[in-house]
Design a protein around this motif. Structure first.
Motif, PDB file in Angstrom:
ATOM      1  N   ILE A 208      -0.377 -43.008  24.768  1.00 42.40           N
ATOM      2  CA  ILE A 208      -1.545 -42.934  25.657  1.00 42.40           C
ATOM      3  C   ILE A 208      -1.285 -43.676  26.958  1.00 42.40           C
ATOM      4  O   ILE A 208      -1.667 -43.213  28.046  1.00 42.40           O
ATOM      5  N   ILE A 209      -0.616 -44.829  26.868  1.00 46.08           N
ATOM      6  CA  ILE A 209      -0.304 -45.576  28.094  1.00 46.08           C
ATOM      7  C   ILE A 209       0.622 -44.763  28.999  1.00 46.08           C
ATOM      8  O   ILE A 209       0.395 -44.654  30.220  1.00 46.08           O
ATOM      9  N   VAL A 210       1.670 -44.180  28.428  1.00 49.49           N
ATOM     10  CA  VAL A 210       2.628 -43.396  29.207  1.00 49.49           C
ATOM     11  C   VAL A 210       1.936 -42.216  29.890  1.00 49.49           C
ATOM     12  O   VAL A 210       2.091 -41.989  31.110  1.00 49.49           O
ATOM     13  N   VAL A 211       1.175 -41.433  29.133  1.00 52.61           N
ATOM     14  CA  VAL A 211       0.502 -40.259  29.697  1.00 52.61           C
ATOM     15  C   VAL A 211      -0.532 -40.676  30.741  1.00 52.61           C
ATOM     16  O   VAL A 211      -0.663 -40.042  31.798  1.00 52.61           O
ATOM     17  N   ALA A 216      -2.180 -40.889  36.351  1.00 54.88           N
ATOM     18  CA  ALA A 216      -2.760 -41.644  37.474  1.00 54.88           C
ATOM     19  C   ALA A 216      -1.836 -41.630  38.685  1.00 54.88           C
ATOM     20  O   ALA A 216      -2.294 -41.447  39.832  1.00 54.88           O
ATOM     21  N   VAL A 217      -0.534 -41.787  38.460  1.00 57.28           N
ATOM     22  CA  VAL A 217       0.424 -41.851  39.569  1.00 57.28           C
ATOM     23  C   VAL A 217       0.568 -40.497  40.260  1.00 57.28           C
ATOM     24  O   VAL A 217       0.640 -40.403  41.493  1.00 57.28           O
ATOM     25  N   THR A 218       0.596 -39.426  39.465  1.00 61.71           N
ATOM     26  CA  THR A 218       0.815 -38.086  40.027  1.00 61.71           C
ATOM     27  C   THR A 218      -0.467 -37.322  40.294  1.00 61.71           C
ATOM     28  O   THR A 218      -0.428 -36.179  40.764  1.00 61.71           O
ATOM     29  N   ALA A 219      -1.615 -37.946  39.962  1.00 63.98           N
ATOM     30  CA  ALA A 219      -2.925 -37.306  40.176  1.00 63.98           C
ATOM     31  C   ALA A 219      -3.005 -35.944  39.501  1.00 63.98           C
ATOM     32  O   ALA A 219      -3.429 -34.937  40.096  1.00 63.98           O
ATOM     33  N   LEU A 220      -2.598 -35.901  38.254  1.00 68.36           N
ATOM     34  CA  LEU A 220      -2.650 -34.647  37.508  1.00 68.36           C
ATOM     35  C   LEU A 220      -4.098 -34.217  37.274  1.00 68.36           C
ATOM     36  O   LEU A 220      -4.979 -35.056  37.088  1.00 68.36           O
ATOM     37  N   LYS A 224     -10.769 -36.920  32.134  1.00 63.10           N
ATOM     38  CA  LYS A 224     -10.683 -38.291  31.632  1.00 63.10           C
ATOM     39  C   LYS A 224     -11.848 -38.591  30.680  1.00 63.10           C
ATOM     40  O   LYS A 224     -12.825 -37.850  30.604  1.00 63.10           O
ATOM     41  N   ILE A 225     -11.728 -39.718  29.961  1.00 69.03           N
ATOM     42  CA  ILE A 225     -12.806 -40.161  29.075  1.00 69.03           C
ATOM     43  C   ILE A 225     -14.081 -40.407  29.858  1.00 69.03           C
ATOM     44  O   ILE A 225     -15.181 -40.032  29.456  1.00 69.03           O
ATOM     45  N   GLY A 226     -13.949 -41.056  30.993  1.00 73.49           N
ATOM     46  CA  GLY A 226     -15.123 -41.336  31.817  1.00 73.49           C
ATOM     47  C   GLY A 226     -15.688 -42.722  31.567  1.00 73.49           C
ATOM     48  O   GLY A 226     -15.113 -43.531  30.829  1.00 73.49           O
ATOM     49  N   SER A 343     -11.335 -46.066  30.377  1.00 72.06           N
ATOM     50  CA  SER A 343     -12.086 -44.898  30.846  1.00 72.06           C
ATOM     51  C   SER A 343     -11.201 -43.881  31.558  1.00 72.06           C
ATOM     52  O   SER A 343     -11.590 -42.721  31.725  1.00 72.06           O
ATOM     53  N   GLN A 344      -9.993 -44.286  31.988  1.00 75.39           N
ATOM     54  CA  GLN A 344      -9.089 -43.388  32.711  1.00 75.39           C
ATOM     55  C   GLN A 344      -8.120 -42.644  31.796  1.00 75.39           C
ATOM     56  O   GLN A 344      -7.260 -41.912  32.269  1.00 75.39           O
TER      57      GLN A 344
END
Length: 557
Positions: A208-211, A216-220, A224-226, A343-344
């Motif tokens: 989960i941390i990796v994904v 977040a970095v690539t703005a895929l 998100k959970i919210g 949340s992200q």
């Protein structure tokens, strides 16, 4: 005094923590480990149920602490589970998110009542093929429920997981579907290979941390959970609409049944693979009932014992209730310190975690064992799994038990038999007029008529001896069949003698009329030689009487 002892047996005591002074270091480490493992599962189960990630997290915290303190297992870890998600999904779809807390409270009261009524041992009557078929069906449903988030779509309108998954595929955005699918695949790869690098690596958290970082970095374009709360909500009584309350009775009973079954099975498995002492089934129900009630007050979901988290607790060194309490405290720390980060997390990442979790729920070796055992067990296993996926979990358990009971009764009926035996030696000239039958196995409603037919077809005999000393099971139907058989033979002029009614069968045999149906009370024997001697004497008297009549008739001519 008896009532006071009964109440004390269902409540916590200092004895629950007797060994904490020796095990507290291992318990704390295990609790932290389980908390890390439970975080993604709590979030994922909350989202998957429709109640939201917040509800899953609240349930893991509140129910986790309450069940650990009041439950009957020393190492059980409780919270939201995949099986519960399967039941809650249709409830949310039909009655809205607000109904979840109400159902949690109602179901908790039912489970608490079951524990107080000492019904905890009922789960031991569920056959193994039913449990495994049930587990397989749940795993399939959990996997199917993740398909919409895994492809970046919305769940279909159907309440059936398979149909809903198919419907969601018709609304897939081809331009963006690759990103959630890639996220799921990456999560699965990390979860599979992380334990191979080191068995204690928490694959789900790492995945989960990796994904999440990549997204977040690539703005895929990933959902998100919210927003999540930064503190626990204030406990309050769920809103009760009298009209809706009546409609929720059925779902609440289904949730209560599932919570009881899953929690007791989990506790039983944990006790069988650990050296942490036995579990108290009744107290476990009390603890799980209180856990769901408390969860409902905080706006959470119904809780059950979770075998996956319990297994992690054992493997990590947990030996007392302190480990489960620490696990809940770890999750509580996440609520107060890290909800902004949590949340992200992309929903696709949570779907990947649950897909792998669902796959791990199915043991290929166990499935082979069930299918390779007997044909009847295979049928029970397959029927339970299919009905779990296509109809309903509780219905599946009920039908699975019914099918298993049918095969068990059929096998029991086949174990019973009626066998004609030779009379004890030395033989006598008129022994052919005596029939000796031995009843063995089970004589009950499933086998009685078959036995009756075998004996009543006998012909050319004057006396029938029925040996009942080897009969293991006799119910009212079986006793009634013996009574009818005696009446039928006596009407044909055949004298019936009974030898060896066991003490455990005497009551039902007397009440149904087996004894009174005999021509004379002296026709009941405890010794075979005496019964045979009486039969031979009876045949001799009949033969002498027939000879006398024949001579009288000849003389009159």
């Amino acid at each position: 005094m008896r009532i006071a002892g009964y109440v004390r047996s269902l409540l916590p005591s200092w004895a629950d923590y007797r060994s904490v002074t020796r095990t507290w270091r291992g318990d704390i480490i295990a609790g932290i480990t389980v908390g890390i493992v439970a975080l993604p599962l709590a979030l994922a189960f909350g989202v998957s149920s429709g109640a939201g990630a917040e509800a899953g997290l609240i349930t893991a915290i509140v129910a986790g602490i309450v069940a650990a303190v009041f439950g009957g297992s020393n190492i059980q870890v409780s919270g939201p589970t995949g099986a519960m998600v399967v039941v809650l999904g249709p409830i949310v779809a039909s009655h809205g998110v607000g109904a979840v807390a109400t159902v949690s409270l109602m179901a908790g009261i039912v489970v608490l009542g079951a524990g107080a009524a000492k019904l905890g041992r009922i789960v031991s009557y569920i056959p193994w093929p039913v449990i495994e078929g049930f587990t397989l069906g749940i795993a399939v449903i959990i996997f199917l429920q993740q398909v919409p988030a895994a492809v970046g779509s919305h769940p279909g309108s159907s309440s059936n997981a398979f149909i809903s998954a198919v419907q969601s595929l018709t609304h897939v955005d081809v331009a963006t579907v690759a990103w959630p699918l890639a996220s799921v695949a990456l999560v699965a790869l990390i979860m599979v290979f992380a334990p191979r690098i080191h068995k204690k690596l928490p694959g789900s958290i790492i995945a989960i941390i990796v994904v999440s970082v990549i997204a977040a970095v690539t703005a895929l374009p990933l959902a998100k959970i919210g927003l999540l709360p930064s503190s626990l909500p204030t406990p309050r009584l769920p809103s009760f609409d009298p009209g809706a309350l009546q409609a929720l009775v059925g779902p609440a009973l289904a949730v209560a049944a599932l919570a009881s079954i899953e929690s007791l099975l989990s506790a039983r498995v944990a006790a069988s693979i650990s050296d942490t002492g036995p579990y108290d089934a009744d107290r476990e129900l009390v603890g799980q009932g209180l856990a769901s009630i408390a969860s409902g007050f905080f706006g959470g979901m119904p809780a059950t014992g979770a075998i996956a988290r319990t297994a992690v607790n054992l493997r990590s060194g947990g030996r007392t209730r302190l480990a489960a309490i620490v696990h809940a405290i770890v999750l509580l720390g996440v609520v107060y310190l890290a909800t902004g980060v949590v949340s992200q997390i992309p929903l696709a990442a949570l779907s990947g975690v649950l897909m792998v979790t669902a796959t791990r729920m199915v043991s290929v070796s166990t499935v082979r064992s069930v299918i390779g055992s007997t044909r009847s067990d295979t049928v029970v296993f397959i029927v339970t799994a299919i009905i779990t996926v296509s109809v309903d979990l509780i219905v599946a358990v009920g039908i699975g038990i019914a099918v298993a009971a049918f095969f068990a009764l059929r096998n029991l009926a086949r174990s019973g038999g009626v066998h004609r035996e030779e009379l004890p030696t030395p033989t006598q000239p008129e022994d052919e007029h005596i029939a000796l039958f031995r009843l063995d196995g089970a004589l009950f409603f499933g086998a009685a008529d078959r036995m009756l037919e075998r004996v009543t077809r006998i012909d050319n005999v004057s006396v029938v001896i029925i040996r009942m000393s080897e009969l293991q099971v006799l119910d009212a139907t079986g006793a009634r069949v013996i009574t009818e058989m005696i009446h039928g033979l006596e009407r044909r002029g055949i004298t019936v003698l009974i030898k060896g009614i066991q003490a455990k069968h005497l009551r039902v045999a007397t009440r149904v009329g087996v004894i009174t149906s005999l021509r004379h009370q002296n026709h009941l024997f405890t010794d075979l030689d005496k019964a045979v001697s009486h039969a031979r004497s009876h045949v001799s008297r009949i033969s002498a009487a027939s000879s006398s009549e024949a001579r009288t008739e000849n003389n009159s001519r």
